[in-house]
Motif scaffolding. Structure first.
Motif, PDB file in Angstrom:
ATOM      1  N   GLY A   1     -30.571 -49.557 -13.961  1.00 30.70           N
ATOM      2  CA  GLY A   1     -31.564 -48.883 -13.129  1.00 30.70           C
ATOM      3  C   GLY A   1     -30.966 -47.998 -12.050  1.00 30.70           C
ATOM      4  O   GLY A   1     -31.687 -47.252 -11.383  1.00 30.70           O
ATOM      5  N   LEU A   2     -29.651 -48.075 -11.883  1.00 24.78           N
ATOM      6  CA  LEU A   2     -28.991 -47.230 -10.890  1.00 24.78           C
ATOM      7  C   LEU A   2     -28.545 -45.916 -11.525  1.00 24.78           C
ATOM      8  O   LEU A   2     -28.415 -45.810 -12.740  1.00 24.78           O
ATOM      9  CB  LEU A   2     -27.778 -47.955 -10.300  1.00 24.78           C
ATOM     10  N   ASP A   3     -28.287 -44.921 -10.692  1.00 20.73           N
ATOM     11  CA  ASP A   3     -27.773 -43.638 -11.171  1.00 20.73           C
ATOM     12  C   ASP A   3     -26.268 -43.794 -11.398  1.00 20.73           C
ATOM     13  O   ASP A   3     -25.479 -43.790 -10.451  1.00 20.73           O
ATOM     14  CB  ASP A   3     -28.061 -42.533 -10.153  1.00 20.73           C
ATOM     15  N   LEU A   4     -25.899 -43.963 -12.644  1.00 23.35           N
ATOM     16  CA  LEU A   4     -24.504 -44.248 -12.997  1.00 23.35           C
ATOM     17  C   LEU A   4     -23.583 -43.053 -12.777  1.00 23.35           C
ATOM     18  O   LEU A   4     -22.364 -43.209 -12.798  1.00 23.35           O
ATOM     19  CB  LEU A   4     -24.424 -44.697 -14.460  1.00 23.35           C
ATOM     20  N   ARG A   5     -24.143 -41.881 -12.581  1.00 24.68           N
ATOM     21  CA  ARG A   5     -23.330 -40.692 -12.337  1.00 24.68           C
ATOM     22  C   ARG A   5     -23.124 -40.454 -10.847  1.00 24.68           C
ATOM     23  O   ARG A   5     -22.028 -40.136 -10.409  1.00 24.68           O
ATOM     24  CB  ARG A   5     -23.982 -39.461 -12.966  1.00 24.68           C
ATOM     25  N   ARG A   6     -24.152 -40.640 -10.049  1.00 21.70           N
ATOM     26  CA  ARG A   6     -24.061 -40.309  -8.617  1.00 21.70           C
ATOM     27  C   ARG A   6     -23.365 -41.377  -7.789  1.00 21.70           C
ATOM     28  O   ARG A   6     -22.811 -41.065  -6.728  1.00 21.70           O
ATOM     29  CB  ARG A   6     -25.458 -40.038  -8.058  1.00 21.70           C
ATOM     30  N   ILE A   7     -23.391 -42.617  -8.239  1.00 18.62           N
ATOM     31  CA  ILE A   7     -22.718 -43.685  -7.490  1.00 18.62           C
ATOM     32  C   ILE A   7     -21.230 -43.611  -7.797  1.00 18.62           C
ATOM     33  O   ILE A   7     -20.821 -43.643  -8.963  1.00 18.62           O
ATOM     34  CB  ILE A   7     -23.302 -45.064  -7.855  1.00 18.62           C
ATOM     35  N   LYS A   8     -20.436 -43.498  -6.766  1.00 14.60           N
ATOM     36  CA  LYS A   8     -18.982 -43.346  -6.923  1.00 14.60           C
ATOM     37  C   LYS A   8     -18.265 -44.648  -6.594  1.00 14.60           C
ATOM     38  O   LYS A   8     -18.657 -45.396  -5.702  1.00 14.60           O
ATOM     39  CB  LYS A   8     -18.451 -42.224  -6.022  1.00 14.60           C
ATOM     40  N   VAL A   9     -17.176 -44.881  -7.344  1.00 10.93           N
ATOM     41  CA  VAL A   9     -16.404 -46.114  -7.228  1.00 10.93           C
ATOM     42  C   VAL A   9     -14.947 -45.759  -6.957  1.00 10.93           C
ATOM     43  O   VAL A   9     -14.377 -44.894  -7.635  1.00 10.93           O
ATOM     44  CB  VAL A   9     -16.480 -46.944  -8.540  1.00 10.93           C
TER      45      VAL A   9
END
Length: 183
Positions: A136-144
């Motif tokens: 459900g999260l934006d896997l592209r915008r969240i940075k790790v």
């Protein structure tokens, strides 16, 4: 669960099963046997993956928490950058370029199977737990943050992909060692 995340879950589950099968019935000497000086044993492959995985699990957990706090949701499919796709290709098997592990991720030699394998399997379960949390999260915008460099960040989706690819790479290495074990 998003198809992309489900695929990673399947990969991590498969890696856990592979590791169990690979270590099954091995003596401590076999688990720690090196094919040649400077080459890793099965133990070292799994210990390296455990060390890197523990680092990645914490970084992913932090990124998920921050993404949730910022309300970064999305449904995909997600498009990833060229540099992330390149890093993924370089991490995945087959090995295109040999890379030395950074000193902080170089495993100790001679650890017992009863210490390495359960910890490795725990890391796999942590990745699977995080995949559920990431749904459900934006896997592209969240940075790790990455273990590669403190200056390099990857998107959450590609971090999962890269972690799985890196594990597959070293599992293939461990299988090659297993095929050469003196019986």
């Amino acid at each position: 669960m998003l198809q992309e995340l489900e695929q990673h879950r399947h990969t991590f589950e498969g890696i856990a099963l592979e590791a169990n099968e690979l270590a099954k019935g091995l003596s401590e000497a076999q688990f720690n046997w090196r094919p040649a000086p400077g080459q890793w044993s099965i133990e070292e492959c799994l210990a390296h993956l455990t060390m890197v995985g523990q680092w990645e699990v914490q970084a992913v957990e932090d990124a998920i928490d921050q993404g949730r706090a910022r309300g970064l949701t999305g449904t995909g499919p997600f498009q990833y950058s060229a540099i992330e796709r390149y890093i993924l290709r370089e991490s995945a098997p087959p090995v295109r370029h040999e890379m030395a592990a950074p000193r902080r991720f170089q495993p100790l030699h001679g650890q017992p199977v009863t210490g390495v394998l359960p910890t490795f399997l725990h890391v796999q379960s942590q990745f699977m737990r995080l995949l559920e949390r990431a749904d459900g999260l934006d896997l592209r915008r969240i940075k790790v943050a990455t273990p590669i460099s403190r200056f390099l960040k990857m998107s959450l989706g590609m971090m999962f992909a890269q972690a799985a690819a890196h594990e597959q790479r070293h599992m293939m290495q461990a299988h090659r060692v297993g095929q050469r074990l003196p019986r």
